[in-house]
Design a protein around this motif. Structure first.
Motif, PDB file in Angstrom:
ATOM      1  N   ALA A  28       1.364  -0.961  -0.245  1.00  0.00           N
ATOM      2  CA  ALA A  28       0.206  -0.138  -0.373  1.00  0.00           C
ATOM      3  C   ALA A  28       0.509   0.981   0.114  1.00  0.00           C
ATOM      4  O   ALA A  28       0.500   2.338  -0.614  1.00  0.00           O
ATOM      5  N   GLN A  29       1.897   0.977   0.740  1.00  0.00           N
ATOM      6  CA  GLN A  29       2.825   2.396   0.270  1.00  0.00           C
ATOM      7  C   GLN A  29       3.566   2.593  -0.941  1.00  0.00           C
ATOM      8  O   GLN A  29       3.868   3.463  -1.168  1.00  0.00           O
ATOM      9  N   ALA A  30       3.796   1.581  -1.720  1.00  0.00           N
ATOM     10  CA  ALA A  30       4.600   1.608  -2.566  1.00  0.00           C
ATOM     11  C   ALA A  30       3.868   1.937  -3.251  1.00  0.00           C
ATOM     12  O   ALA A  30       4.115   3.327  -4.797  1.00  0.00           O
ATOM     13  N   MET A  31       2.449   1.510  -3.289  1.00  0.00           N
ATOM     14  CA  MET A  31       1.159   1.964  -4.493  1.00  0.00           C
ATOM     15  C   MET A  31       1.611   3.674  -3.787  1.00  0.00           C
ATOM     16  O   MET A  31      -0.445   4.824  -4.932  1.00  0.00           O
ATOM     17  N   ASP A  32       1.511   4.417  -2.959  1.00  0.00           N
ATOM     18  CA  ASP A  32       1.303   5.320  -2.464  1.00  0.00           C
ATOM     19  C   ASP A  32      -0.557   5.594  -1.783  1.00  0.00           C
ATOM     20  O   ASP A  32      -0.801   7.030  -2.247  1.00  0.00           O
TER      21      ASP A  32
END
Length: 398
Positions: A260-264
């Motif tokens: 989820a962080q990588a996907m912003d």
């Protein structure tokens, strides 16, 4: 090509009577680990596997017959049966994957062999096993895959059962046969006695079907075809990129939070629809659509960099050219180049697993023709001269 044999099974001799896949793949595994494998082929065309494979020239034989010596013997003739019995008498292990009853018909019944050679280990691979109401039926790997439950759950839910693009039933059966041989060798160390290993294709497939049986027995649940996903395991799928496809397995809670962080979109990890394993499984289709909408904006290279940065299990969907170009395959020598007799230098998968003290290896290429090693084997083991072998050859025995 001849390399030193440091393999764990160095000093053991295997007689391989099987054809096509299950028996020969078991022989390949044992040969890679250092055993001397003497393959018995019918005179003439030999094992049908010599003509198997994809592409203009059939090269699959070069993998499955590596590290083997080829001799010929006509098992339909009493003299051929006598030769094979004599050969078995010099061996530690016998492999066969004929229809049950065939060895008995050829005067090579395992009970008789064990009386004569009590330390012999006999690995028998067949469609349905050596007993039971179906044992006399003919069985190929695909039939074992169907009966063992594999075929029913492979494919898209709106289409008939599909298959994997390889003969997985045969190779699973061979692998379990090989495991049985290794366990029987350990038992022989303690007791001095050999034994028969009975491996059925459908049971080998059933062995890897995870919770399929208890899920039905306890829950009344029957697994169905689910395409590219495992129901309830999300996100774990092949996703679209600008220039290809990419596999992501981010179904653990902490891993999903990093995705989820990588996907912003860090809020996804806090959303009650996706915060837990159960919730993500219940909303699998919607979540896959969200991930796809993100990956579609990236190239495969960009997505791979992001997955590496955030330590998310992920990877490219490889074809053979991708494997040959990949530095990790090269560093681990997962693919090696073998000098073959028929095709020159040929790249193929290396032996596996890796041993720290007794490394497996590809020491010799596949025999180019059936009976290539008749002279060496029969003279070394039986003391036969050329005249004796010529006489047998003229009779059609070898």
């Amino acid at each position: 090509m001849s390399k030193p044999n440091q393999g764990a099974l160095s000093g053991l001799r295997v007689v391989e009577l099987g054809q096509l896949l299950a028996g020969p793949f078991c022989g390949q595994l044992l040969g890679d680990m250092g055993a001397e494998v003497i393959k018995v082929e019918p005179p003439g065309k030999g094992d049908p596997m010599r003509d198997w494979g994809q592409g203009k020239e059939k090269v699959q034989w070069e993998v499955i017959a590596r590290n083997k010596k080829s001799v010929t013997a006509n098992l339909r003739l009493p003299e051929g049966q006598d030769i094979v019995r004599k050969l078995i008498g010099t061996a530690d292990i016998l492999i066969e994957n004929f229809k049950p009853g065939t060895l008995e018909k050829w005067r090579l019944a395992p009970d008789d062999l064990l009386l004569e050679f009590p330390g012999l280990i006999i690995a028998r691979m067949s469609g349905y096993g050596q007993n039971g109401p179906y044992s006399a039926r003919a069985g190929f790997g695909g039939i074992g895959e169907a009966m063992g439950g594999w075929r029913y759950i492979v494919g898209d839910p709106d289409r008939p059962p599909a298959r994997m693009g390889i003969s997985i039933g045969d190779t699973l059966c061979a692998t379990y046969g090989c495991i049985g041989v290794l366990a029987a060798l350990q038992s022989r160390e303690k007791t001095g006695k050999g034994q028969v290993i009975d491996t059925a294709l459908y049971e080998a497939v059933l062995q890897v079907m995870e919770g399929l049986i208890p899920e039905y027995d306890h829950n009344g649940f029957i697994r169905e075809r689910s395409g590219s996903i495992l129901p309830g395991i999300a996100p774990s799928n092949v996703y679209r990129c600008k220039d290809g496809h990419f596999m992501i397995g981010a179904n653990g809670d902490a891993i999903f939070a990093r995705l989820a962080q990588a996907m912003d979109q860090p809020e996804l990890a806090e959303d009650e629809l996706y915060a837990t394993h159960i919730a993500r499984g219940n909303n699998q289709k919607v979540l896959d659509d969200i991930v796809n909408a993100w990956t579609e904006r990236l190239t495969v290279d960009e997505l791979e960099r992001a997955m590496t940065e955030y330590s998310i299990p992920a990877g490219r969907v490889y074809t053979a050219p991708d494997m040959l170009a990949d530095p990790h395959f090269s560093a681990r020598e997962a693919i090696v180049e073998v000098e073959t007799k028929r095709f020159g230098k040929l790249k193929m998968q290396n032996a596996v697993p890796k041993f720290s003290e007794t490394p497996s290896s590809i020491r010799s290429p596949a025999p180019a023709v059936p009976g290539q090693d008749n002279g060496e084997v029969f003279s070394t083991l039986f003391g036969w001269d050329n005249a004796k072998q010529m006489e047998l050859e003229q009779k059609g025995v070898i």
